[in-house]
Structures are given as structure tokens and as C-alpha cells.
Enzyme design. Structure first.
Site, PDB file in Angstrom:
ATOM      1  N   HIS A  45      35.763  41.697  41.764  1.00 53.09           N
ATOM      2  CA  HIS A  45      35.102  41.949  40.487  1.00 53.09           C
ATOM      3  C   HIS A  45      33.626  41.521  40.493  1.00 53.09           C
ATOM      4  O   HIS A  45      32.896  41.841  39.564  1.00 53.09           O
ATOM      5  CB  HIS A  45      35.836  41.238  39.355  1.00 53.09           C
ATOM      6  CG  HIS A  45      37.218  41.741  39.138  1.00 53.09           C
ATOM      7  ND1 HIS A  45      37.493  43.057  38.887  1.00 53.09           N
ATOM      8  CD2 HIS A  45      38.431  41.112  39.136  1.00 53.09           C
ATOM      9  CE1 HIS A  45      38.805  43.217  38.747  1.00 53.09           C
ATOM     10  NE2 HIS A  45      39.391  42.053  38.912  1.00 53.09           N
ATOM     11  N   GLU A 147      49.517  37.684  39.938  1.00 50.19           N
ATOM     12  CA  GLU A 147      48.867  38.057  38.681  1.00 50.19           C
ATOM     13  C   GLU A 147      49.546  39.235  37.985  1.00 50.19           C
ATOM     14  O   GLU A 147      48.910  39.890  37.155  1.00 50.19           O
ATOM     15  CB  GLU A 147      47.378  38.341  38.916  1.00 50.19           C
ATOM     16  CG  GLU A 147      47.082  39.258  40.084  1.00 50.19           C
ATOM     17  CD  GLU A 147      45.570  39.433  40.327  1.00 50.19           C
ATOM     18  OE1 GLU A 147      44.766  39.056  39.479  1.00 50.19           O
ATOM     19  OE2 GLU A 147      45.221  39.978  41.398  1.00 50.19           O
ATOM     20  N   ASP A 173      44.631  39.024  34.479  1.00 53.67           N
ATOM     21  CA  ASP A 173      45.536  40.094  34.875  1.00 53.67           C
ATOM     22  C   ASP A 173      46.983  39.727  34.595  1.00 53.67           C
ATOM     23  O   ASP A 173      47.778  40.584  34.199  1.00 53.67           O
ATOM     24  CB  ASP A 173      45.341  40.419  36.359  1.00 53.67           C
ATOM     25  CG  ASP A 173      44.159  41.354  36.578  1.00 53.67           C
ATOM     26  OD1 ASP A 173      43.999  42.289  35.782  1.00 53.67           O
ATOM     27  OD2 ASP A 173      43.404  41.154  37.530  1.00 53.67           O
TER      28      ASP A 173
END
Lengths: 253, 253, 253, 253, 253, 253
Positions: A45, A147, A173
């Protein structure tokens, strides 16, 4: 070269991890002097790619902090490249099944434990060049992310894969997967119970657990709960938060 | 396009400036969302060059913050390039004499006020392309730094140069030049008296004064003393300070 | 941080300098592990600019080699920037007069010895951040190049400028200036006599002399003649020479 | 290597020059296949710096187009660097006096004609490496820009400087300097008369004149008027114009 | 454009390959002038990514050397991108099964032989733009790496896949897979026997074999053994080795 | 933030898309001012990678054009990264089966619609940071490419996958797959019939179809045929075409 994180955790010391989203060596060398035990280049990310990860590693190397990467995906090409670049640990997103965990280990370990290809172009710097291949399987940390609901369903199977050193929890997540908002620093009992289960299962196997947080305060609380390491926000987030606070003081009432 | 800083100062509003040392567009767009009135790419002491300044400008443009540059030196090539790239203001180090101030103005203004060469490759974006040349001389801020004993000796002569919009104080260099340590956020009466003189002389001429600080708190105090704008630390400094505070909280006592 | 070159020379040890023309941190970190005492980023004739010099410094920093720069010209903006980036020495081309030597010193030294502006954004890393300004004037090497007939005419005047630590000989330019071909590793008695004069004058003043060479062998000979340091070719030249030799062996007869 | 532009002009052939503002090798290699005789990297008003100029040269080299640079300013550091990088010609802005023209020549020519420093790191590629220094003074084009009233006043003095190969007219700056708007493709009789005088004076001395235009049509007209070469817009301008025309066709009426 | 390697091998001429680990066009153009027949950008273990591979191709193109890539993994996205960028051959690591070999061919060949997507943005430069798609399937070399026990077990099946032009041996990985140290320039009879088998099987099918070596001497020996091409070390390795030798001579005894 | 393309198409307005092959923010900001509704960074056949896509997004953001990406392949790592970077739509090559379409949707949608991982580091800029996750599934366009015979065979199955917003036709690959040359702006009845079928099937499902063209004129014709959007050539192609036309005019007869 021995992995300092591994040594810290063995001795029971909790560690603090920094997170690099800015694709440049200069902020990495600044972060490397802040006092983190480890710095993780976030290729998933963060605004990072392979060459920016290399640059971040170059920036942090003189300062003794342990270099890690969160890879963008569980893909052999990029896992091999970041290890060759000198990552001492790989955090891998979305490892949801035993098979995915086995693949991840296979990408990170030289034969016979895995199928990593040999060519540690920068990693050889860390150990003595001629011996890196002999120690890398023991030094490099392999850390799948837990996650999703599926990963929780398969938690024991994932942890049982030989070569897994621990897990990293992605609270956002995990929440989304469970039908909750994508928050960090969560307080829902449902989530804390999951954390407890993860800590229990990893501890049982001599593994560690880490997680992402938005503050030193929450990291400390998680340390106390049993997590071996916590990440505090990221480089750009720290900058933004500090800038807003100082601007408020400058304008301030 | 009208210069928002100029408008703010005309209306008596004090402004807060951010300082960019990291050579990448991403941290610039993060800083541009923090609430600063202006952001200055520091090409003198920051890890910046011309193309990184352009990238920073691209990062900050959508967010309405006024783009400025501190040039590395009073040199016509680079002054022209950053203005063409869209800088709405130039802060220039080490302007110590009337002649140097005249040169700086000449580099920043189109004829007949100066000798700037025409070709606003990105700056034309800000105004209507066909009219930029008609408004740039009025919009672009020309701000020499007062940071040596010699500059203080020549203060009135420098300020009298037509086209000078104000001055920027560099507390560290000013200190070194006066035989003091290179500190920011200074409290020596000798220095505060100099600040007072600078404020008096610029106010008399309808000009502004700004200075570098290490905190919002000191910026606020300088606003109250009469400075039109203050800079708070820089991007990497904000990041480092915040990281240290959070790490301390994580480990903490 | 103490300058290791300065210490070596004080103790009578000759040093070997490498030369970086490739604008990337990775070859810099490779060169930094080859055994050079110092590495100089060549911003004049190398394919280098400011940000690539910073990257090279980041690459070499973990390996303990002393970072130097040959600046593109005797210009205050770039001299200040490379020192802030962490250069422990500046080699400056085409210093032909006493006045040019004085300017160079002025760009490299903080007041009162010079007029360097304060802001050691990476250089502060090397010393303790708060004390860099106190030690930099003693640590940073200021080394003008002697490479023209005019410089030879003014040699004593140049060397007499306070703050000059030594000189660097550019054999190619020196030759061109004297009507000879632009060669390295020269053997003309006329040139060797000039070298002798330079060694005599620098030694008399407690200064050093260095020069560019094309081989370890010639560097050794120059060490024996009295030069404190010699540079061996550059990174891309070493690569090309080695590639040609290996290809010849592969095809070979 | 012989300079193809020089040869074309000697034989009376007019040439068409392209202009590169985009700092990347890929658009340079595209432009290099369009049919231009020469391509000039615009380091003054283009979004270019030294390393992007090198990249553009690498992009254009396989395609046989003559590489040129417009430098940001008449400064010896950057002039030397672009020549070492392989520029076969230097267009220099704002040469307004005989002294400035002499300085420019001095930066571009090896001794004894000038004071250029030796180290043609990429330029050596074009000629035979060992002979570049012998031919460069004859091959490299030195082209000051005539773009101010002062330059017109000093035109003959500038042209009389040995080593000047021709001049380049900047119509926008020339206009501004004369109190006219900064336009290209000018039609004012006053301007056309100036062009005529420049053509007359350069022709008399065996020199060439070139100028910037916004279209092939105007370039053709200037060829017919006597200019040896004309530049057509620049890379990004060609792209923008073409995009607008195609979009209009797509939406079109 | 005809592939020069293919032509050389058809005529029985052995070739020498260089290996690029440094992610910049400048060292690529230096290596391209050393005399190699081909240069391979190593995207697996080199410090390279897609854009650096493009830059390396741009650097080598004027010098007539055949551009190749070792891709990081057998993945269609990156294989397509490097071919579009102009690679005349793809070396692919860890091809261990017939199915993997079929996938590799499919990524490299246009329909109907494969499933490569059309868009040769730079590759079109090499052939005539309008005909590249007609000749690429015949020109581009598809070269899987044989470097595991599993690949040896499947050797014939891999070689039998239509479209495979030859194989490349990775001695380090082959060793690791067989329980031996990851060395190059191997002398173990077990390994040489494997080489013999690979040479026999490829020759039988009109295919070639190449391998990685650490020296021209060993490359020559492998040429004599029957290998069509050998790679000599890599750019940074050549540089490091040469630097060490010269430093030893400079200090030397 | 609402997706302007989606709104336009809902209201029946046809849109014009630009295509970015040049890996730099500056040409992207130029293209963003030409009047396109959307700009797509072509990471498959363009000279682009992830960080250059981010730079292009930064360049286009101030100008209100909708940012899109064509990803290099249907791979979760890169799809997630470009969405986090702010892409408002993903065009994915070579989606040939229902399963591949389901994978693509899964990479683009947050749970429960898909398995996208949360961390919109730049995308959060576009919406309000705290609500992006709530609106992204509705805003982001998921557009598989239909460009093979297999995809045509599976057309209905692909379009039936929930979350597919429309399709993009690649005329070159479609042609190759059908045994035709890789052309654009096709006129074969066989192809136009396929276009008709695609338009019929997408319209039936409330989806859109777009395609690549070489001119505004053909885009207009396709608009009239029913395509919701057409792409016109790409940035470098527009530049090349325009350059050739202007050069012809300059030389021209």
C-alpha cells in the site's frame, strides 16, 4: 549476519517497527535514526516499488536498523528480488491457506527447505559474502499476514507450515473481511479475542505475532498483550500528523 | 493567477509556511494537505534539485497551497527555471548588498522591470496561458534572505531596491555571522532587536518579513511580533520528531 | 567525525582514491567495498548531478570510505549543497588565481573563516548533529585543482590562501594548457618537474598533493614520488577495461 | 565525428530542429525518428536538467540526429557538462555583450582557443575516443542567442568574437525587450527588419542564423528568408496541439 | 531485424554475453562498447526493474549489441513488457516442467504460436514498424533456465516444446538443488556430465545452450565444450574485481 | 468522489480517452489540459511502471480528468497498487474466461464483493479519506479487455460476472487472434459485426464498451455506432504524427 529482531524476540524484548511509504532513500535514512528496531518498506500500500525499496535499504543500512519489506503479493519474482536486495524479513499480505503459506516459505528459503534462487546481490553485503547462503534460511524472517476470515479459519494450518516465523495482523483488512469498518487500533472484543487466539497459537509454536498500529501508545498496549512487535503508522502519516499539530499551534487559539 | 500569500498579507492575515527537503512528489502532496498556506521547496539545504522541485510542485498543485522555492544561490539560470516551473515566490539566500538584491529582482521580473527570459512552461498553467507574462511581475514574490552582518549593514539599501517584496530571516546563519551558535527559535535580546529593526524597516516600505522556526509555538510568537509568515521546521524534521515521540510512547516508561 | 584521510596523511600514510562517474547508489556501494580509502563523486566530467551524488554517498556510507566530490565548477550553490550532503572534501577544477582559491575556501568554511551557509542536512549524520558546525571547518578538505599554466604561475599565491588543504593535479588539462596532448600517467620530464615543484611547495606548507592516474601501478609510483593520494581511473573505466580483458580471454587465441 | 549540421549548412541545405522539453529518453527517441536534422534539449525553459539531457541524448543517438542543448545560462559548469555528454552544439540564452560571447566561446573550446576542461565522458563515443580533443573545437557549434535590445546594439561585436558559429533568435524575449508582447512567428516589420540585419551580418561572416518558430510553415518561410535552421515548437507542444485537434474531431460537429 | 545471435550460432560462431546488474543507461552504453555480442539485463538477481531495463536498452542500442533480458519470473506481464521494450531474447529462470516451458513460449510468441499481446512500443524500432509482428516470432529467442533437479528430470520434455530456442544453465542454483554449494565455474564431474547431457539434447534438436561463468577463460572452455554462448560475470562484478586488482597494485608490495 | 465517466455514460454522453505511454508527470499534465475526459496510463504496452503511473496521476490530478490504468496483466499485486494510487478505473488485458473476470473483480472490490486489500494511500485523496472504502466499490470502473477469440466465445459469461462495468476492445490483438493483421481502426465486416455483438451484449446488461482508435474521426464514428468511449492513439504517437506533419511543411514542396 544475525537478524537482530530474531535475537531481540528470543530474549523476550519487544520491538518497534517503522513503515516506509515514501519512495526515497533520504526519508528512509531519517527514519533509520529515529530509534526503530526495524523498518519495513511497504510495497503493497506504500508508494514503493523494487528500486525504491533498494534505495530505502541503502538509506537505512548505516544506522543498524533491520530492513524488512511488505511485498505487494505472494509472488515469487518480487519475493526473491527483495531478499536479494537485503531484506531480513518478508511480510506477505493475504496468506489465507496452508498452500499459500507453503508457497511463501518456498520463495524465501534456499533448497532444500525451499526453492529460492541464488544471487544475493546486495544481501551478500550483510553476511560474509561466501556464507550468506548458509545462514540466510535461518536469518530471514517469513511472516504471512493474517487478515481475513479465511486465514483465521486456516490459522493453525498456516502456522504449522515449517519455515513460518510468525504472523502480522492487518487490522483494517481483518475488519473488512469480518464486516466491520477498516480501522486500526481496534477495541472491539471480537477483534481482541482474535488477537488473543493468534497470540496463543503463535506462542505455542515458538512463533511471534506483530501488528499495525496508529500510535506508540497502542503499540505499547499490544506489547503488553503479547505481541512481539508493533508498527507505528508510517513515515508520511507521522509527518502529516506532526504538521497538523504544529500548524494548529501556529494559528492557534 | 493572483498570489494568495500576497492577498493574505494585504488583508493582514499571517501565514504558515511548510518546508520541503524530501525530493519527491508524494510527501509534497501529503504536506499540501496538512493546512499550510504555502510550501517552499528548499533547494539550498534540502535534498532537492530542479526536477524534484517540479515534482513537488506537481504534488502540491491540486491542494491550493502556494508554491515557493528557496533557490540554492542568487544565480539567474536556476531562478528562471523555478519560476518557469510555477514558483509563485523565490526566497534567495545570502543577499548581502544592494547590487545582489538588484540582480535577484532582475532575474525574477520580465522587462522592463528586469531581465527574466520568457518561457513559463509550467507557470503558464497557473494563470491564463496568454496573460501570465502580464501578471507575473505583480504576482511573483521576491524575497531575499537577511542572514549576515553585511546584510544588516545594508538592510535599508537592499529593501529600497524596487521589486523586493519582503525579506526572510535565516536565524542560524545570522547567528554564525554574528559569532553566535547556529540556532533557530532564538531568544537572545541582540537577535530580537534585529528582528524588530527588520520588521520596522519592512513595514515602513509596505514589505513583509518571514523567518524560519522550529515549532508552531514560536511561529505564533513571531506572528504576534509582526512577522507576516513563519516556516515550521521541514518535512523530514516533522517526521523525525513525531517518530521519536511515538517510539518513546511505545517503549515507554 | 574526524576525517580519515586527514588522519592518514598526518601519519604519513598514502591513500588511494576511487572516482565515481556512474550516477547510482548501487555501483557506489560496490566500489565502497573494493578497498579504496576515499571515493570521489565526479560532478564535473562524470555522469553525475547533485541527487546522484547524494545517492552515491548513501551507497558508500556503511562501508567507512571517505566521501568526496569534485564539483563541476567553483560556484557557491553547488559547493554548499555537496558539503551539506556529507562530502568530507571538495576537489574544485580550474582554480587559477589567488582570488578563486579564496572564493573556494569561503564557500567551504563557516564564518568567520568563510561564508558557508548553515544547514548540514546529511552531513550532520557524520558528526554529532549538534557539533558538526564546530568541527566541519577543521574536517572538510578544500582541494583546488592545479591544471593550467595560469595556476602554475600563481601556485604559491594559491597555496598561501588560508584554508587550502592541498591540491589535485589534472594531468590532461595541464597538458592541454601547456600545448601537449590530454594524457594521464605522463612521463614528460617537463611534467614530472612540475609535479616536483607542486610537491615541494605543498610539503613546505604542510599541505598535500594528489593526482589522477590510470592505474594502481602509476599511483604507487606517484605515492613514492611524494603524492599523498592518487585516484585510479573511474568506476566505468575499470569496468570497461576488465570487460575487454575478459572478452579477449573468452575469444582468445 | 563530423557535425552533420555544419556540413548541411556548408552545402546550402536548410535544416529543421526539434526541441525537447520532456525529461525522458523515450519521447526523445520518438522525436528522433520523426525526421528532424537536429534535436535540442531545452535546459532553460524546458523541464530538463543535466541527467535528463543525457537520457535524451541516449534516446536520440541511434537515429542519427544531431544532439544539441540550450543551456540554462552562460555558466561554465553546465556548458562543460553538456559538451562532455555529447552535445554537438550549444545554444546559449541572453548573450548580450562581446565579453559574454567571449566567455561562451571559452567554455566551449579546448586550449588554446578556449578553456574547456578535458573529460568527454560520452562525447568521446562520437568520434574516435583518442581524437575527439583534436576535432571538437572544429565540430562543436557555439550559438549565442540574440534576444535583447542590448544584444542588437552589440550584434557586430558579438559576431566578431572568434569561435562564434552563428546565432539563434528568441522571438519572445526579443519582443519583450523591445516593449512588444512575447510572441513567436512574428510579423511586425520592425522585427522582420531585425531578422534581415541579423541574416546580413551573419552571412557576411560565414555564420548561420536560426530561430524558434511555432510551425513548419513559418520555418519554411524563414528558410526562404535566409535562416539556416528553424525550430518547430517543442515535443510537448506538438503533442498538445495534436491532441486538441483529434479531440475536436472526436467530439466534432 | 534479424537477430545477430541467431545468425552467429547458425554459422557456428560462439558468442560472449555480458550481464547488466546496474540500473542505469550509462554503464550499459559503456558495456556495449566493450565487445560483447549480446548484453542481458538481469531483472532477477540484478538491481534492475522494467524502466531500468528500458534505459539499458537505450544505452546499448547505438552500439549494435543484441539486447536480452533475464526476467524475474515466468510471468506474462513482465515477459510481454520487456519484449515490447525491444528484447531480442528472454532468459527465464526456474523453468522446471513442460507446462512452464509452454507458458513461457506462449508469453513470447504472437498467435497462433502463442498468446503474446501486440504493442511493440520500442521493439518496433528494430524492425520496420509495420513488419515487426511478422518477424518477431522467428527472431526473438526463448531460453528457459535449467537449474534444478526437477528441470533435469524434465529436460527432454522441456526441450520438446515448440518455440524453445535453447537453454541457459544457472550453475549456482543447479548446485544448490543438487545439494552442492552455489558456485560458478564448476569442475565437479557430476556437473560436467550434466552439461554434456544438456549439450547433447539441445544439439540433437538444433537448439543452443549457454551458461553463466565468472571469467573469459572458463567461457572459452565452455565454448570448446559445445556451449554456444557464455556470460562473463556482470558489470558490477567486473568493476569490483578490477578495482581490487588496481588497489592492490597501488598499495602493493 | 463520484466517477465522472460513470456519470457521463449514465447521462448518455460519449467520452474521449487519452493514453499515456511516456513515463513522466510533465507530459501527463500537458495531456490533462488537452480536453480528454479521462487519461489511461498504459502499463501493458506503454513505457510505464507503477511509480511512473503515480507520477502521471499527480500530473493530471489538478486538471479534473479521470485517472485510469491499463494494468500489465490480471495480477492482484499491481491491480491493488494502482487502485491505491488513485485509479478510478482498471482496464485489464486478455480477460478470456469467466474465471479470469471473477478474479479481476475480486482484485478491484473490497469485501464482501471482492478481496481488495485496504490501504488507499493516494486514492483516499479523491474521496473524503474516511469514506473512500464505502464508495470505492461503486466508483471504480472494472473493464476487462475483449481481444481474443476465446474471449468472444465466453463473452456472455464474462459480462455476467457481477462487478464488471463494461469492456474494452483491443483491435490489434483481436485481429491477431482471428488470423488478421494487428491493425487499429478496422473496417473488416467480420470485425464490425463483432463490435455490434459486443455493443448489443453490454447494452443489454447496462454496461459500456470502449475501444482503441488511431484518430478522433474513427472515435467519432465508434461513438455513433454505440461505443461509450474511444481512446485516441497515445501521447507519443500524437507527438510523432504532429512532428512529421510539421517537418513536412517545413521542408515542403
Amino acid at each position: 549476519m544475525a537478524n537482530k529482531l530474531r535475537e531481540a524476540w528470543k530474549s523476550g524484548r519487544k520491538t518497534v517497527n517503522g513503515w516506509l511509504a515514501i519512495p526515497h532513500a533520504f526519508p528512509a535514512e531519517v527514519m533509520a535514526q529515529a530509534g526503530f528496531d526495524s523498518l519495513t518498506v511497504d510495497m503493497q500500500h506504500g508508494v514503493q516499488d523494487y528500486l525504491s525499496a533498494v534505495a530505502c535499504f541503502q538509506g537505512m543500512q548505516p544506522h543498524g536498523v533491520t530492513p524488512m519489506v511488505r511485498v505487494p503479493w505472494n509472488e515469487p519474482g518480487i519475493v526473491g528480488k527483495v531478499l536479494d536486495a537485503g531484506a531480513m524479513g518478508v511480510i506477505c499480505p493475504m496468506v489465507n491457506t496452508r498452500e499459500q503459506a507453503e508457497q511463501l516459505v518456498s520463495y524465501c528459503r534456499y533448497p532444500p527447505q525451499g526453492a529460492r534462487s541464488f544471487g544475493p546481490i546486495r544481501a551478500g553485503i550483510y553476511g560474509e559474502a561466501g556464507t550468506y547462503w548458509q545462514t540466510a534460511n535461518d536469518d530471514v524472517l517469513v511472516i504471512p499476514m493474517i487478515e481475513t476470515r479465511q486465514a483465521l479459519d486456516n490459522l493453525e494450518a498456516i502456522l504449522d507450515v515449517p519455515g513460518i516465523d510468525g504472523v502480522y495482523v492487518g487490522p483494517s483488512d481483518l475488519g473488512l473481511s469480518l464486516g466491520l469498518p477498516p480501522l486500526q487500533d481496534r477495541e472491539e472484543p471480537q477483534i481482541l479475542e482474535i488477537y488473543g487466539r493468534i497470540l496463543h497459537e503463535t506462542k505455542k509454536r515458538g512463533q511471534v505475532a506483530g501488528l499495525h498500529t496508529m500510535s506508540g501508545k497502542y503499540t505499547k498496549r499490544m506489547h503488553e498483550m503479547g505481541f512481539a512487535f508493533g508498527t507505528i503508522m508510517n513515515d508520511s502519516g507521522l509527518m502529516l500528523t506532526a504538521a497538523r499539530a504544529q500548524i494548529a499551534a501556529a494559528r492557534g487559539g
